[in-house]
Scaffold this motif. Structure first.
Motif, PDB file in Angstrom:
ATOM      1  N   SER A 125       0.812  -1.044  -0.119  1.00 18.10           N
ATOM      2  CA  SER A 125       0.383   0.147  -0.024  1.00 18.10           C
ATOM      3  C   SER A 125       0.766   1.077   0.126  1.00 18.10           C
ATOM      4  O   SER A 125       1.232   2.398  -0.603  1.00 18.10           O
ATOM      5  CB  SER A 125      -0.076   0.358   1.186  1.00 18.10           C
ATOM      6  N   ASP A 181      -6.625  -0.895  -3.961  1.00 18.57           N
ATOM      7  CA  ASP A 181      -5.675  -1.596  -2.623  1.00 18.57           C
ATOM      8  C   ASP A 181      -6.514  -2.666  -1.732  1.00 18.57           C
ATOM      9  O   ASP A 181      -7.661  -2.545  -1.577  1.00 18.57           O
ATOM     10  CB  ASP A 181      -5.514  -0.122  -1.137  1.00 18.57           C
ATOM     11  N   ASP A 182      -6.082  -3.527  -1.316  1.00 17.98           N
ATOM     12  CA  ASP A 182      -6.240  -4.728  -0.733  1.00 17.98           C
ATOM     13  C   ASP A 182      -7.427  -5.897  -0.983  1.00 17.98           C
ATOM     14  O   ASP A 182      -8.542  -6.066  -0.674  1.00 17.98           O
ATOM     15  CB  ASP A 182      -7.429  -3.898   0.305  1.00 17.98           C
TER      16      ASP A 182
END
Ligand SMILES: Nc1ncnc2c1ncn2[C@@H]1O[C@H](COP(=O)(O)OP(=O)(O)OP(=O)(O)O)[C@@H](O)[C@H]1O
Ligand SMILES: [Mg+2]
Length: 274
Positions: A125, A181-182
């Motif tokens: 990240s 993200d993620d």
């Protein structure tokens, strides 16, 4: 660009000219009539000097608005290449991230996205938000948030009807770079998987770059994103437009955590020594 337009207006538009102070211009007379107004070198210099502050302020406001629209969480606003904590392990990713950002115009034209994967805490990240902040600071439109934020927005906007959803989809399409993200951390369901497919597909069709970060190895991400029908349409699109970057290095979260703990213990020792 703005400045050139303003100068053009003044050259060609008498009433605009008359509102401006004489200091910038030379008048040209033919038969006693003013026919042409041109900027003197000194006028040009003075114009730039007088308007630089104004233009700088306009640019800063524009950047502020881009940042507000980026959906970025406050925590990630501090992720910059200047704040990048370099280790032997992550130096390659630092150089790579800078190279990707500095060559963004080319990466955008060639639709070069990234699929950054690796264990928790390795800095996936951090790296992708460094890229986001670099580009935003240079006036490039980026949307950078977690998959859970995107799904939350979709839930919220769907309940308001088509209009809000269309605006949101357009934002995702319009951004020069979209960072998710993620991905893979969400709780799967048919609804969740179909919404993720819609987001990935609209980005795929926009032919603009996408960066995805995930804890999952590519094969596990593929399984996670596959619907009951067994067709890997979401993952295949990601794989086509994103280059896989394996970030399996020593987790910085643990290194940084240990450092914090040590400095806390040092402070405590000092306190006792006093
Ligand atoms: N290069 C870096 N410089 C400074 N801090 C960093 C760097 N990389 C990571 N960190 C810090 O280490 C922690 C973990 O980083 P990050 O959240 O980016 O890891 P991650 O790989 O995305 O983890 P996860 O898979 O759990 O999402 C964070 O507190 C982050 O701020
Ligand atoms: Mg992360």
């Amino acid at each position: 660009m703005q400045e050139l337009n303003q100068l053009g207006d003044i050259k060609n538009n008498k009433s605009a000219y008359e509102k401006k102070p004489k200091v910038y211009y030379d008048d040209w007379f033919v038969n006693g009539k003013r026919t042409l107004m041109t900027l003197t070198n000194e006028g040009n210099r003075k114009w730039n000097e007088d308007h630089k502050k104004e233009e700088d302020e306009k640019f800063l406001k524009y950047i502020e608005k881009l940042k507000l629209d980026s959906l970025m969480d406050n925590k990630f606003k501090k992720c910059t290449f200047n704040n990048f904590y370099k280790t032997k392990d992550n130096e390659f990713y630092f150089n790579f991230g800078q190279f990707y950002s500095r060559n963004f115009e080319k990466n955008k034209t060639e639709n070069n996205g990234l699929l950054i994967y690796g264990k928790p805490g390795t800095g996936k990240s951090f790296l992708s938000f460094c890229i986001a902040n670099y580009l935003l600071d240079n006036g490039i439109k980026v949307i950078a948030c977690s998959i859970s934020t995107i799904l939350e927005k979709i839930r919220e906007y769907s309940s308001f009807g088509d209009n809000k959803m269309t605006v949101f989809n357009n934002e995702l399409k319009k951004a020069d770079l979209l960072i998710i993200d993620d991905l893979g951390s969400e709780n799967s369901s048919e609804w969740v998987n179909s919404k993720i497919y819609e987001v990935i597909d609209l980005r795929y069709r926009s032919e603009k770059p996408l960066i995805v970060t995930t804890n999952l190895e590519p094969d596990n991400l593929k399984k996670k994103l596959t619907n009951k029908d067994g067709i890997t349409r979401t993952y295949d699109r990601i794989f086509e437009i994103c280059r896989p970057i394996d970030m399996n290095i020593q987790p910085l979260r643990i290194i940084k955590g240990r450092e914090k703990q040590n400095s806390f213990l040092e402070d405590l020792n000092k306190l006792y020594n006093i």
